[in-house]
Design a protein around this motif. Structure first.
Motif, short mmCIF file in Angstrom:
data_model
loop_
_atom_site.label_atom_id
_atom_site.label_comp_id
_atom_site.label_asym_id
_atom_site.label_seq_id
_atom_site.Cartn_x
_atom_site.Cartn_y
_atom_site.Cartn_z
N VAL A 20 30.91 -50.37 28.45
CA VAL A 20 32.44 -50.04 28.03
C VAL A 20 33.69 -49.77 28.91
CG1 VAL A 20 31.44 -48.44 26.39
CG2 VAL A 20 32.31 -47.81 28.95
N ARG A 34 41.40 -52.58 25.93
CA ARG A 34 41.47 -51.43 25.62
C ARG A 34 41.65 -51.89 23.68
NH1 ARG A 34 40.45 -50.88 29.73
NH2 ARG A 34 40.30 -48.68 30.32
N GLU A 61 36.10 -50.85 21.80
CA GLU A 61 35.21 -49.53 22.21
C GLU A 61 34.16 -50.06 23.05
OE1 GLU A 61 37.79 -47.24 19.04
OE2 GLU A 61 36.43 -48.85 18.96
N SER A 113 36.07 -45.18 29.84
CA SER A 113 35.86 -44.84 28.23
C SER A 113 35.11 -43.65 29.18
CB SER A 113 35.37 -45.87 28.34
OG SER A 113 34.50 -45.26 26.79
N LYS A 116 32.36 -46.76 16.29
CA LYS A 116 33.39 -47.01 17.16
C LYS A 116 32.83 -48.89 17.00
CE LYS A 116 34.82 -43.25 19.78
NZ LYS A 116 36.08 -42.83 18.77
#
Length: 469
Positions: free
Chosen positions: A130, A191, A194, A134, A145
């Motif tokens: 990630v 971004r 996720e 995060s 996600k």
């Protein structure tokens, strides 16, 4: 499988080669950036090891070899080239390897798995990352996600098994999209996703480069994974000595990197662009995966599971028997030619051992669950320490001396896999001893059981309170 008797192939090979001199193609498809396959591709090519073992006597007298190396970023294009008759060998993982066998069989050019190159009977090598900042700390936090993954890869299989273990519906509870690692890296930084699931080396490479954090290792799924070598079945039957020559080159490449992992990690880096510190994470002692040429039952199972999972995805159909497409006769013959004991290797599940002295005390390291290592810039060899706290003291001294550190490694207390130390969580017990873990919840569970305190890398670098000394 019975042992390979090369003489049984002599007549067909002789007829194939003919009485006159001939050019024999040896076309090998590699995945250089999939660094755990280096001993089956990049190192053999760069060190010209194959040429040392190709036969030149008997039915191969006068033969000229046309050795061709072709590099790809994944297994699928290797399969396409094998279907097109442009490659004889190809290195890939269990999932794409099964796709290869299915596709080449449909094309009338069936391939077989001949050896393992590197793998993990628990599943390490695949992972999920990630963005660094995060809030996600584990797979459980990714419900609802978007997770990207290269479809039909071994990491895809790992992700599906991990999702199933959560009791989730992969079509409803998560949004799984296909993305190659070269696309996923920028997507993580922007971004746009996720999380990203991938195979070797991206779950370690992205964190090393500073824009991602690993929150799941394939070992948590306890599902064996491997990368190995396939060859066209007819080619292997026609030129068995050439196949054995390739495998003897693999054996030598393994022997070389076992002896000097730092040196050859540097070479792999020059060829692949993957930093040597990450290469060492896989190829150094107590590494993330085990370089193992033998067909352990767990690896046979991984091949079968790959097919079964692909069938569930409606990406293949029909019947598949892993033992029918794995032929260990050639690797057994290579072991015999090098006076190695295949059966002993088959029984050996140990990581590449660490035979070293503590860099501070000079004493031999005998226990390995808390080993830590530091690679100092300008030093050709990695320093070894019997404990993380000893290594942290060395880090502090190096900082005072303005000596930059290339990498800091620790061993996960639960799984024994090698971790990037600055990504790890630590549990400090009442005596000030540190144990490293991939995940915060793993460190917390151990701390709760042993009356310890959980700290991150920055906290672990701080001296232990006096009460804990």
């Amino acid at each position: 499988m019975t042992r390979l008797h090369l003489s049984t192939f002599a007549l067909t090979a002789l007829l194939a080669l003919g009485a006159h001199a001939e050019t024999l193609r040896v076309a090998i498809g590699t995945q250089d950036t999939t660094i755990n396959t280096a001993t089956g591709g990049a190192l053999i090519r760069e060190l010209k090891l194959l040429e040392k073992y190709l036969p030149h006597d008997g039915k191969y007298a006068g033969v000229t070899y046309d050795v061709q190396w072709k590099n790809f970023t994944s297994g699928a294009p290797i399969t396409n080239e094998m279907v097109a008759g442009k490659l004889d060998f190809g290195s890939m993982a269990d999932f794409p390897g099964v796709n290869n066998i299915v596709a080449t069989t449909k094309a009338g050019k069936p391939s077989i798995f001949i050896n393992v190159l590197s793998g993990s009977v628990r599943g390490s090598g695949n992972g999920i990352v990630v963005p660094t900042d995060s809030p996600v700390q584990s797979l459980a936090d990714l419900k609802g996600k978007t997770i990207s993954v290269p479809f039909a890869s071994t990491a895809h299989g790992m992700l599906l098994r991990a999702v199933a273990a959560q009791g989730w519906d992969p079509d409803k509870d998560v949004n799984i999209i296909t993305q190659a690692p070269e696309v996923a890296g920028p997507a993580l930084q922007a971004r746009k996703i996720e999380a990203h699931a991938d195979f070797v080396p991206f779950a370690e490479l992205f964190p090393y480069r500073g824009f991602a954090r690993k929150i799941y290792d394939g070992a948590q799924a306890n599902a064996p994974t491997l990368h190995g070598t396939l060859v066209e079945k007819a080619y292997a039957e026609r030129y068995p000595e050439v196949v054995v020559a390739y495998l003897r080159a693999v054996i030598e490449a393994n022997r070389l990197i076992d002896a000097e992992p730092e040196k050859y990690s540097e070479l792999i880096a020059k060829v692949t662009g993957v930093e040597p510190e990450v290469d060492y994470l896989f190829h150094g002692p107590l590494g993330l995966q085990t370089r193992d040429l033998t067909w352990k039952p767990e690896y046979r199972k991984a091949v079968q599971t790959s097919f079964d999972t692909l069938k569930l995805l409606n990406r293949t159909d029909g019947h598949f028997d892993a033992n029918a497409v794995i032929d260990d006769r050639y690797v057994r013959a290579a072991f015999k030619a090098d006076n190695l004991d295949y059966e002993a290797a088959l029984r050996n599940y140990a990581q590449l051992p660490l035979k070293a002295n503590d860099a501070t005390t000079g004493k031999a390291i005998a226990q390995f669950e808390r080993v830590a290592q530091i690679w100092v810039r300008g030093e050709p060899k990695v320093r070894n320490y019997a404990s993380p706290e000893a290594a942290f003291e060395a880090l502090a001294k190096l900082a005072r001396e303005n000596k930059p550190v290339r990498a800091f490694y620790v061993q996960d207390r639960d799984s024994g896999i090698k971790l990037l130390g600055d990504q790890a969580w630590f549990a400090r017990d009442k005596q000030g001893r540190l144990s490293a873990f991939l995940l915060k919840q793993q460190a917390q569970a151990w701390a709760d059981k042993h009356g310890a305190q959980v700290v991150d890398f920055a906290g672990a670098r701080q001296p232990a309170p006096l009460a804990a000394r």
